[in-house]
Design an enzyme around this catalytic site. Structure first.
Site, PDB file in Angstrom:
ATOM      1  N   LYS A  95       0.803  -1.229   0.000  1.00  0.00           N
ATOM      2  CA  LYS A  95       0.000   0.000   0.000  1.00  0.00           C
ATOM      3  C   LYS A  95       0.835   1.277   0.000  1.00  0.00           C
ATOM      4  O   LYS A  95       0.406   2.302  -0.504  1.00  0.00           O
ATOM      5  CB  LYS A  95      -0.973  -0.014   1.178  1.00  0.00           C
ATOM      6  CG  LYS A  95      -2.068  -1.049   0.974  1.00  0.00           C
ATOM      7  CD  LYS A  95      -3.255  -0.819   1.859  1.00  0.00           C
ATOM      8  CE  LYS A  95      -4.433  -1.653   1.419  1.00  0.00           C
ATOM      9  NZ  LYS A  95      -4.246  -3.103   1.727  1.00  0.00           N
ATOM     10  N   GLU A 117      -9.860   6.615   3.113  1.00  0.00           N
ATOM     11  CA  GLU A 117     -10.727   5.630   3.759  1.00  0.00           C
ATOM     12  C   GLU A 117      -9.859   4.467   4.194  1.00  0.00           C
ATOM     13  O   GLU A 117      -8.803   4.224   3.619  1.00  0.00           O
ATOM     14  CB  GLU A 117     -11.779   5.135   2.766  1.00  0.00           C
ATOM     15  CG  GLU A 117     -11.321   3.991   1.829  1.00  0.00           C
ATOM     16  CD  GLU A 117     -10.240   4.394   0.816  1.00  0.00           C
ATOM     17  OE1 GLU A 117     -10.015   5.616   0.653  1.00  0.00           O
ATOM     18  OE2 GLU A 117      -9.615   3.488   0.213  1.00  0.00           O
ATOM     19  N   SER A 386       1.741  -9.878  -0.932  1.00  0.00           N
ATOM     20  CA  SER A 386       1.374  -8.457  -0.829  1.00  0.00           C
ATOM     21  C   SER A 386       1.669  -7.834   0.529  1.00  0.00           C
ATOM     22  O   SER A 386       1.860  -6.629   0.627  1.00  0.00           O
ATOM     23  CB  SER A 386      -0.100  -8.280  -1.176  1.00  0.00           C
ATOM     24  OG  SER A 386      -0.907  -9.136  -0.381  1.00  0.00           O
TER      25      SER A 386
HETATM   26  C1  LIG Z   1      -5.188  -4.091   1.407  1.00  0.00           C
HETATM   27  C2  LIG Z   1      -4.465  -5.335   1.136  1.00  0.00           C
HETATM   28  C3  LIG Z   1      -4.831  -6.194   0.072  1.00  0.00           C
HETATM   29  C4  LIG Z   1      -6.035  -5.960  -0.792  1.00  0.00           C
HETATM   30  O1  LIG Z   1      -6.009  -4.814  -1.549  1.00  0.00           O
HETATM   31  P1  LIG Z   1      -5.745  -4.831  -3.126  1.00  0.00           P
HETATM   32  O2  LIG Z   1      -6.122  -3.471  -3.552  1.00  0.00           O
HETATM   33  O3  LIG Z   1      -6.632  -5.900  -3.704  1.00  0.00           O
HETATM   34  O4  LIG Z   1      -4.325  -5.154  -3.325  1.00  0.00           O
HETATM   35  C5  LIG Z   1      -4.061  -7.329  -0.162  1.00  0.00           C
HETATM   36  N1  LIG Z   1      -3.004  -7.629   0.624  1.00  0.00           N
HETATM   37  C6  LIG Z   1      -2.629  -6.850   1.658  1.00  0.00           C
HETATM   38  C7  LIG Z   1      -1.457  -7.252   2.478  1.00  0.00           C
HETATM   39  C8  LIG Z   1      -3.342  -5.685   1.951  1.00  0.00           C
HETATM   40  O5  LIG Z   1      -2.965  -4.924   2.996  1.00  0.00           O
END
Ligand SMILES: *Cc1c(COP(=O)(O)O)cnc(C)c1O
Length: 408
Positions: A95, A117, A386
């Site tokens: 993020k 948000e 992610s």
């Molecule tokens: C917020 C988040 C997501 C989901 O958001 P996307 O916009 O689909 O990437 C996925 N993995 C993590 C670790 C997150 O914090």
């Protein structure tokens, strides 16, 4: 509500992907969004802007992130598994790529205040971090339900100097927080930029957010070639909430031949396919408009936004970025899902075979790979990790305890 006429595609900005996307916003926001688009189109080519962003990516958040060959798990699965380590970034997930980019946009636009948000609080923390770094005033909108469930992230945001507004309307969760943020923006467009958190929302947000995440796939493709001498992976897998980490990864591979490079987006299957028990927007949603854009959407029989469930708060969103809806329609990307319990097991396995505790969100992508490992025998598989799982520990142990309780 007005719909902006379909403007010409320009640079990295698209208003529509097929029928999906668009800009369905109150009239007061139309000039603001047009201005944002025009300024972005100037700034993304401005050497001063790109140099400042690159410096912060490298020295503040930690890019490039490694592409790690998970050999222990590869042996178990009989494939070569490469993990893109977005979990190693500052604040613990991808993020920060987006918040740094948009924070700098705000600064260059002369805006003194940013809003965002947040659901689980991860985007709120990344935004508050960026605001502190860049000297911007910061207000985060968060549903009251979520402020209670995610208290440690509320504390982080406050410590970073942000104001956290507890949203009392609707279901008091993420979708209500988005509405509150949009309302605030309407009333303060002069001094405020809205750092929207995924590849969703009215144009130009889906394009801008995707642009700032493209580094994920770009680095991965280069690392595959340079470190591992792999020209094209056989499969690319990422979890999908709003879709930002997935788009950031996928874009570098979409133009490779579809029969050679298979791409998978994994949604949160929750507990079951019953209404309100999952977040399978692509799998089970229908066309509709939410938060300023046209896409697939989980709806009840009356067309109202349906309640959603996932064990991972970051995948718990009833909408999906318009580019994903189009990639699903064209069949270039396969969308599948993993259930809550599969994600928990995947988290445990990665922790104990590789010494990496993944976020519950990312664990969905891994859970799909584990379940479907037959498909990937002997292949080179890239999986976008992610985020890291530190934030999920309390949740993980509570869920495991509940499972053990019900099994006895
Ligand atoms: C917020 C988040 C997501 C989901 O958001 P996307 O916009 O689909 O990437 C996925 N993995 C993590 C670790 C997150 O914090």
């Amino acid at each position: 509500m007005t719909k902006e006429s379909t403007a010409k595609e320009s640079g990295p900005i698209r208003d529509y992907w097929g029928e999906f996307g668009g800009c369905f916003v109150p009239e007061t926001l139309v000039p603001t969004l047009s201005q944002l688009k025009a300024l972005f189109l100037q700034l993304y080519q401005d050497p001063k802007f790109t140099e400042e962003l690159r410096y912060l990516e490298q020295n503040f958040s930690g890019r490039p992130t490694p592409l790690y060959e998970a050999k222990n798990l590869s042996r178990k699965l009989n494939c070569r598994l490469f993990l893109k380590r977005e979990d190693l970034l500052h604040t613990g997930a991808h993020k920060i790529n987006n918040t740094l980019g948009q924070g700098l946009l705000a600064k260059y636009m002369g805006k003194k205040r940013v809003i965002a948000e947040t659901g689980a609080g991860q985007h709120g923390v990344a935004t508050a971090t960026t605001a502190a770094l860049l000297g911007l005033q910061c207000v985060i909108f968060m549903g009251e339900e979520d402020t209670l469930r995610q208290a440690p992230n509320v504390q982080r945001m406050k410590l970073l100097g942000a104001e956290v507004v507890s949203v009392q309307s609707g279901s008091r969760t993420l979708k209500d927080a988005v509405n509150a943020a949009l309302q605030d923006w309407v009333s303060r467009v002069e001094d405020t930029h809205y750092i929207l958190g995924s590849v969703s929302g009215p144009s130009p947000f889906p394009s801008i957010v995707a642009y700032f995440h493209e580094c994920i796939g770009r680095e991965t493709a280069a690392q595959l070639r340079q470190q591992y001498e792999i020209e094209q992976p056989d499969a690319v897998i990422a979890c999908v909430g709003g879709g930002s980490n997935a788009i950031g990864m996928f874009r570098s591979f979409i133009d490779m031949p579809a029969d050679k490079v298979q791409i998978y987006g994994i949604e949160a299957g929750g507990i079951s396919d019953a209404p309100g028990r999952h977040a399978r927007t692509i799998g089970l949603g229908e066309k509709g408009v939410l938060h300023g854009y046209h896409s697939l959407l989980l709806q009840d029989d009356f067309g109202a936004v349906a309640p959603v469930h996932s064990i991972s708060a970051g995948l718990d969103y009833p909408g999906i970025g318009p580019e994903h809806a189009a990639l699903h329609a064209s069949k270039r990307v396969h969308y599948d899902f993993a259930r809550d319990h599969e994600a928990l097991d995947a988290l445990t396995l990665l922790a104990q075979t590789e010494g990496i505790i993944p976020a519950l969100e990312s664990s969905h992508a891994l859970a799909f790979l584990l379940r479907e490992s037959q498909r990937f025998q002997g292949g080179n598989v890239v999986l976008n990790l992610s985020g890291r799982g530190d934030k999920d520990l309390a949740h993980y142990f509570a869920a495991q305890q509940q499972r053990n309780g019900t099994q006895k």
